[in-house]
Design a protein around this motif. Structure first.
Motif, PDB file in Angstrom:
ATOM      1  N   SER A  29      -4.823 -11.013   4.859  1.00 46.07           N
ATOM      2  CA  SER A  29      -5.323 -12.317   4.459  1.00 46.07           C
ATOM      3  C   SER A  29      -6.455 -12.065   3.475  1.00 46.07           C
ATOM      4  N   ILE A  30      -6.251 -12.501   2.268  1.00 46.63           N
ATOM      5  CA  ILE A  30      -7.197 -12.255   1.185  1.00 46.63           C
ATOM      6  C   ILE A  30      -7.717 -13.606   0.719  1.00 46.63           C
ATOM      7  N   PRO A  31      -9.044 -13.751   0.577  1.00 42.33           N
ATOM      8  CA  PRO A  31      -9.580 -15.033   0.107  1.00 42.33           C
ATOM      9  C   PRO A  31      -8.936 -15.455  -1.214  1.00 42.33           C
ATOM     10  N   GLU A  32      -8.664 -16.741  -1.342  1.00 39.91           N
ATOM     11  CA  GLU A  32      -8.014 -17.289  -2.542  1.00 39.91           C
ATOM     12  C   GLU A  32      -8.732 -16.902  -3.827  1.00 39.91           C
ATOM     13  N   ASN A  33     -10.075 -16.904  -3.792  1.00 33.03           N
ATOM     14  CA  ASN A  33     -10.836 -16.662  -5.023  1.00 33.03           C
ATOM     15  C   ASN A  33     -10.994 -15.177  -5.346  1.00 33.03           C
ATOM     16  N   MET A  34     -10.505 -14.292  -4.482  1.00 34.91           N
ATOM     17  CA  MET A  34     -10.576 -12.850  -4.765  1.00 34.91           C
ATOM     18  C   MET A  34      -9.423 -12.475  -5.697  1.00 34.91           C
ATOM     19  N   LYS A  35      -9.769 -11.910  -6.834  1.00 41.91           N
ATOM     20  CA  LYS A  35      -8.763 -11.579  -7.857  1.00 41.91           C
ATOM     21  C   LYS A  35      -8.699 -10.092  -8.195  1.00 41.91           C
ATOM     22  N   THR A  36      -9.837  -9.376  -8.068  1.00 44.91           N
ATOM     23  CA  THR A  36      -9.890  -7.989  -8.527  1.00 44.91           C
ATOM     24  C   THR A  36     -10.442  -7.060  -7.449  1.00 44.91           C
ATOM     25  N   VAL A  37     -10.072  -5.791  -7.569  1.00 41.36           N
ATOM     26  CA  VAL A  37     -10.551  -4.763  -6.651  1.00 41.36           C
ATOM     27  C   VAL A  37     -10.808  -3.480  -7.438  1.00 41.36           C
ATOM     28  N   ASN A  38     -11.826  -2.737  -7.008  1.00 39.93           N
ATOM     29  CA  ASN A  38     -12.153  -1.456  -7.605  1.00 39.93           C
ATOM     30  C   ASN A  38     -12.140  -0.421  -6.489  1.00 39.93           C
ATOM     31  N   VAL A  39     -11.282   0.584  -6.613  1.00 39.34           N
ATOM     32  CA  VAL A  39     -11.227   1.689  -5.654  1.00 39.34           C
ATOM     33  C   VAL A  39     -11.851   2.900  -6.334  1.00 39.34           C
ATOM     34  N   GLN A  40     -13.024   3.290  -5.865  1.00 40.02           N
ATOM     35  CA  GLN A  40     -13.719   4.451  -6.411  1.00 40.02           C
ATOM     36  C   GLN A  40     -13.043   5.743  -5.934  1.00 40.02           C
ATOM     37  N   PHE A  41     -13.291   6.830  -6.624  1.00 39.85           N
ATOM     38  CA  PHE A  41     -12.762   8.141  -6.247  1.00 39.85           C
ATOM     39  C   PHE A  41     -13.413   8.594  -4.942  1.00 39.85           C
ATOM     40  N   PHE A  42     -12.615   9.019  -3.969  1.00 36.99           N
ATOM     41  CA  PHE A  42     -13.106   9.496  -2.686  1.00 36.99           C
ATOM     42  C   PHE A  42     -13.247  11.020  -2.751  1.00 36.99           C
ATOM     43  N   GLU A  43     -14.485  11.488  -2.877  1.00 36.19           N
ATOM     44  CA  GLU A  43     -14.755  12.915  -2.957  1.00 36.19           C
ATOM     45  C   GLU A  43     -14.559  13.565  -1.588  1.00 36.19           C
ATOM     46  N   ASN A  44     -14.040  14.774  -1.582  1.00 34.36           N
ATOM     47  CA  ASN A  44     -13.827  15.517  -0.351  1.00 34.36           C
ATOM     48  C   ASN A  44     -15.053  16.387  -0.096  1.00 34.36           C
ATOM     49  N   ILE A  45     -15.850  16.019   0.912  1.00 30.49           N
ATOM     50  CA  ILE A  45     -17.036  16.806   1.267  1.00 30.49           C
ATOM     51  C   ILE A  45     -16.846  17.512   2.618  1.00 30.49           C
ATOM     52  N   ALA A  46     -15.614  17.532   3.103  1.00 31.80           N
ATOM     53  CA  ALA A  46     -15.315  18.212   4.370  1.00 31.80           C
ATOM     54  C   ALA A  46     -15.540  19.713   4.216  1.00 31.80           C
ATOM     55  N   PRO A  47     -15.963  20.393   5.286  1.00 35.91           N
ATOM     56  CA  PRO A  47     -16.151  21.852   5.205  1.00 35.91           C
ATOM     57  C   PRO A  47     -14.867  22.596   4.824  1.00 35.91           C
ATOM     58  N   MET A  48     -13.730  22.119   5.318  1.00 24.94           N
ATOM     59  CA  MET A  48     -12.442  22.718   4.959  1.00 24.94           C
ATOM     60  C   MET A  48     -11.803  21.813   3.906  1.00 24.94           C
ATOM     61  N   VAL A  49     -11.355  22.388   2.803  1.00 23.73           N
ATOM     62  CA  VAL A  49     -10.892  21.574   1.678  1.00 23.73           C
ATOM     63  C   VAL A  49      -9.414  21.817   1.394  1.00 23.73           C
ATOM     64  N   TYR A  50      -8.700  20.739   1.177  1.00 25.67           N
ATOM     65  CA  TYR A  50      -7.327  20.790   0.661  1.00 25.67           C
ATOM     66  C   TYR A  50      -7.420  20.299  -0.777  1.00 25.67           C
ATOM     67  N   ALA A  51      -7.002  21.093  -1.727  1.00 22.53           N
ATOM     68  CA  ALA A  51      -7.290  20.883  -3.150  1.00 22.53           C
ATOM     69  C   ALA A  51      -6.985  19.487  -3.683  1.00 22.53           C
ATOM     70  N   THR A  52      -5.860  18.899  -3.320  1.00 21.76           N
ATOM     71  CA  THR A  52      -5.472  17.616  -3.921  1.00 21.76           C
ATOM     72  C   THR A  52      -5.748  16.418  -3.016  1.00 21.76           C
ATOM     73  N   LEU A  53      -6.447  16.615  -1.913  1.00 27.69           N
ATOM     74  CA  LEU A  53      -6.650  15.527  -0.958  1.00 27.69           C
ATOM     75  C   LEU A  53      -7.407  14.338  -1.546  1.00 27.69           C
ATOM     76  N   SER A  54      -8.474  14.579  -2.283  1.00 26.63           N
ATOM     77  CA  SER A  54      -9.256  13.479  -2.870  1.00 26.63           C
ATOM     78  C   SER A  54      -8.395  12.603  -3.772  1.00 26.63           C
ATOM     79  N   GLN A  55      -7.684  13.244  -4.670  1.00 28.83           N
ATOM     80  CA  GLN A  55      -6.829  12.509  -5.609  1.00 28.83           C
ATOM     81  C   GLN A  55      -5.712  11.773  -4.864  1.00 28.83           C
ATOM     82  N   ASN A  56      -5.064  12.457  -3.930  1.00 28.87           N
ATOM     83  CA  ASN A  56      -3.956  11.843  -3.189  1.00 28.87           C
ATOM     84  C   ASN A  56      -4.415  10.671  -2.337  1.00 28.87           C
ATOM     85  N   PHE A  57      -5.577  10.805  -1.687  1.00 34.70           N
ATOM     86  CA  PHE A  57      -6.074   9.709  -0.870  1.00 34.70           C
ATOM     87  C   PHE A  57      -6.461   8.514  -1.732  1.00 34.70           C
ATOM     88  N   THR A  58      -7.205   8.757  -2.801  1.00 34.72           N
ATOM     89  CA  THR A  58      -7.633   7.665  -3.684  1.00 34.72           C
ATOM     90  C   THR A  58      -6.422   6.921  -4.239  1.00 34.72           C
TER      91      THR A  58
END
Length: 169
Positions: A29-58
């Motif tokens: 359910s999205i308010p009628e007057n909501m038209k736009t959304v911005n999804v920022q890049f989610f940086e991976n700061i976990a101690p164990m890193v999977y190389a493409t996780l940030s890009q894939n999640f975003t």
């Protein structure tokens, strides 16, 4: 009887369209007057890193919003904003083999901290900052299954985040 069915359908349609919130059959359910959304890049700061996780999640979160809403995605100011970081990427034993110290079953867990801001909500009641965690269990080595496991977990996480933002779950 047929006339009664037609009247019932019209009444239901009027009830749904008469509210200030837009309902969709995808569960949001999205308010009628909501038209736009911005999804920022989610940086991976976990101690164990999977190389493409940030890009894939975003991209997974953007795709979820694109497929389940009418919102336009923008890079600048938007009515709604998603931002955050990936805080956990862990592989832990879930079950141990009998008569051994080896894991018969392992668990891959991903945790994401999300801040959602609805800039149209003056009260701020719909805004949240929350961590979301999902996991998948697997046997064998993680390397052979890691990409598939990540894809499955991202799907679960983005569903949880979308529902929290737009369905108040």
């Amino acid at each position: 009887m047929q006339k009664f069915g037609s009247v019932l359908i019209v009444v239901c349609c009027l009830m749904v369209s008469g509210c200030g919130v837009k309902y969709s059959f995808s569960g949001g359910s999205i308010p009628e007057n909501m038209k736009t959304v911005n999804v920022q890049f989610f940086e991976n700061i976990a101690p164990m890193v999977y190389a493409t996780l940030s890009q894939n999640f975003t991209e997974g979160l953007k795709e979820r919003i694109r497929n389940q809403s009418r919102l336009s995605q923008v890079n600048g100011d938007a009515d709604a904003l998603f931002e955050g970081v990936i805080t956990g990427y862990d592989i832990t034993p879930a079950a141990v083999e009998a008569n051994s110290d080896r894991a018969a079953l392992n668990r891959l867990t991903i945790t994401v901290k999300v801040k959602y801001t609805n800039r149209l909500d003056e009260t701020g009641e719909s805004n949240f900052e929350q961590s979301f965690t999902q996991f998948r269990e697997f046997s064998g080595t993680v390397q052979a299954q890691e990409e598939t496991l990540n894809r499955e977990i991202i799907k679960l996480l983005t569903e949880d985040i979308y529902n929290r933002a737009f369905a108040n779950w």
